[in-house]
Design an enzyme around this catalytic site. Structure first.
Site, PDB file in Angstrom:
ATOM      1  N   ASP A  95      12.977   2.609 -18.783  1.00  0.00           N
ATOM      2  CA  ASP A  95      12.478   3.527 -17.679  1.00  0.00           C
ATOM      3  C   ASP A  95      14.011   3.501 -16.706  1.00  0.00           C
ATOM      4  O   ASP A  95      14.235   4.581 -16.317  1.00  0.00           O
ATOM      5  CB  ASP A  95      11.772   2.689 -16.659  1.00  0.00           C
ATOM      6  N   LYS A 110      12.312  -6.253  -3.118  1.00  0.00           N
ATOM      7  CA  LYS A 110      11.521  -7.039  -2.122  1.00  0.00           C
ATOM      8  C   LYS A 110      10.704  -8.082  -2.611  1.00  0.00           C
ATOM      9  O   LYS A 110       9.940  -8.771  -2.075  1.00  0.00           O
ATOM     10  CB  LYS A 110      10.872  -6.122  -1.161  1.00  0.00           C
ATOM     11  N   PHE A 170       0.820  -1.031  -0.050  1.00  0.00           N
ATOM     12  CA  PHE A 170       0.101   0.114  -0.174  1.00  0.00           C
ATOM     13  C   PHE A 170       0.825   1.272  -0.015  1.00  0.00           C
ATOM     14  O   PHE A 170       0.610   2.197   0.829  1.00  0.00           O
ATOM     15  CB  PHE A 170      -0.888  -0.020   1.182  1.00  0.00           C
ATOM     16  N   HIS A 222       5.853  -2.314 -13.099  1.00  0.00           N
ATOM     17  CA  HIS A 222       7.462  -2.144 -13.437  1.00  0.00           C
ATOM     18  C   HIS A 222       8.015  -3.434 -13.958  1.00  0.00           C
ATOM     19  O   HIS A 222       7.707  -4.535 -13.203  1.00  0.00           O
ATOM     20  CB  HIS A 222       8.359  -1.467 -12.478  1.00  0.00           C
TER      21      HIS A 222
END
Length: 342
Positions: A192, A86, A26, A109
């Protein structure tokens, strides 16, 4: 042939209507996607680890919050909205054991898929929906009835509906209001990283700092150096954003334009492009990814030292004082706001 731009008419929210959408994490992107999808009428649940500080925040927004593994079990579409380094550990522990045929794994991503820190089973869809802006902008634009241009990509499509799901998700977060472009995980990841490192973050911040130091070392007031090399940059970037580089040049004085055209190429010269190509090669070969993963595995010592040095640069002290004197500038505690979502 120019790339196709997908808009609202190309996406069907009905594709997601009967599905349960799990947002794992979140943070910046996670909270924006979750809130936008919820406002679009979708069933969204949040997956977080047991002691996450974000549980309370997500619950206050009215979401059902579950442990990550439980959220994956319940969901049809699972959005992994966690930091790149992570994702692998979270995936192995709480996601992979519960991925069954018919589910869709979604990323914003391509890092984890492209650099193979996770390898999803062949029977699940693997897609990407990547807004080209930070989460707070994705949320703000949506609330204002607008959207942030987004990218979609399909890596695996065993269900034959992966692209429809990606477009529906993009519509649910407001992306199709602005325009959606199709790419692939490799192209999105490499471009990116390159943009961040050479222009948007690394290039701009180093150019600003070097110019500030040059003026101060020459005896000019730090305040003048700040205004000329940092503060006014937004005005120039806004012009470029609205009407391109030529449009910006049309809007500035001829003196500024002549200096731009004659001195700019001497500052950012062929040697800079040569080093940009080296940076791109490091990204393409996976060298940067390996270095960043290792940095995280060893406690981020170098990363934290570099970050601290940047925060302690004199330009930050001068800037903080000057921004405090500018009532027209919207004051935002970006660090505090982001901390609330982690």
């Amino acid at each position: 042939m120019p790339a196709k731009i997908y808009t609202d008419k190309d996406a069907d929210l009905g594709v997601l209507k009967k599905k349960t959408l799990a947002v794992i994490g979140f943070g910046s992107q996670g909270h924006a996607h979750a809130l936008n999808l919820k406002d679009s009428g979708m069933k969204v649940i949040i997956g977080l680890y047991a002691k996450s500080k974000s549980r309370k925040v997500a619950e206050e927004y009215g979401f059902e919050v579950l442990d990550t593994d439980e959220a994956v079990k319940k969901a049809d579409v699972i959005f992994i909205a966690c930091p790149d380094t992570k994702i692998a550990a979270i995936y192995e522990k709480d996601i992979a054991p519960h991925l069954t045929k018919g589910k869709t794994l979604l990323f914003s991503h391509g890092f984890a898929i492209h650099f193979k820190t996770v390898t999803p089973p062949k029977e699940v869809n693997v897609i990407m929906v990547a807004p080209k802006g930070p989460g707070h902008i994705v949320r703000r634009q949506f609330v204002e009835g607008k959207g942030v241009p987004s990218l979609i990509a399909v890596h695996q499509n065993p269900g034959k509906d992966a692209k429809k799901i990606a477009l529906a998700w993009a519509k649910g977060i407001g992306g199709t209001r602005a325009g959606v472009f199709e790419t692939d995980f490799k192209e999105e990841t490499e471009t990116d990283l390159f943009g961040e490192q050479t222009v948007l973050c690394g290039g701009v911040s180093q150019l600003i700092t070097a110019a500030y130091e040059t003026l101060v070392e020459a005896g000019y007031q730090p305040e003048m150096a700040y205004f000329e090399c940092l503060h006014e940059l937004k005005l120039t970037v806004d012009l470029i954003n609205e009407s391109g580089i030529s449009g910006m040049r049309f809007s500035i004085s001829e003196t500024a334009e002549y200096g731009d055209l004659t001195t700019g190429p001497k500052i950012v010269d062929a040697s800079v492009k040569k080093r940009m190509k080296a940076a791109l090669k490091n990204i393409q070969s996976g060298k940067f990814a390996k270095e960043w993963i290792q940095e995280n595995e060893t406690g981020q010592k170098n990363f934290k030292a570099l970050r601290k040095a940047g925060e302690e640069h004199p330009i930050e002290k001068v800037g903080k004082r000057l921004r405090g004197l500018m009532p027209w500038l919207k004051k935002r505690d970006i660090k505090g706001a982001q901390a609330a979502y982690h």
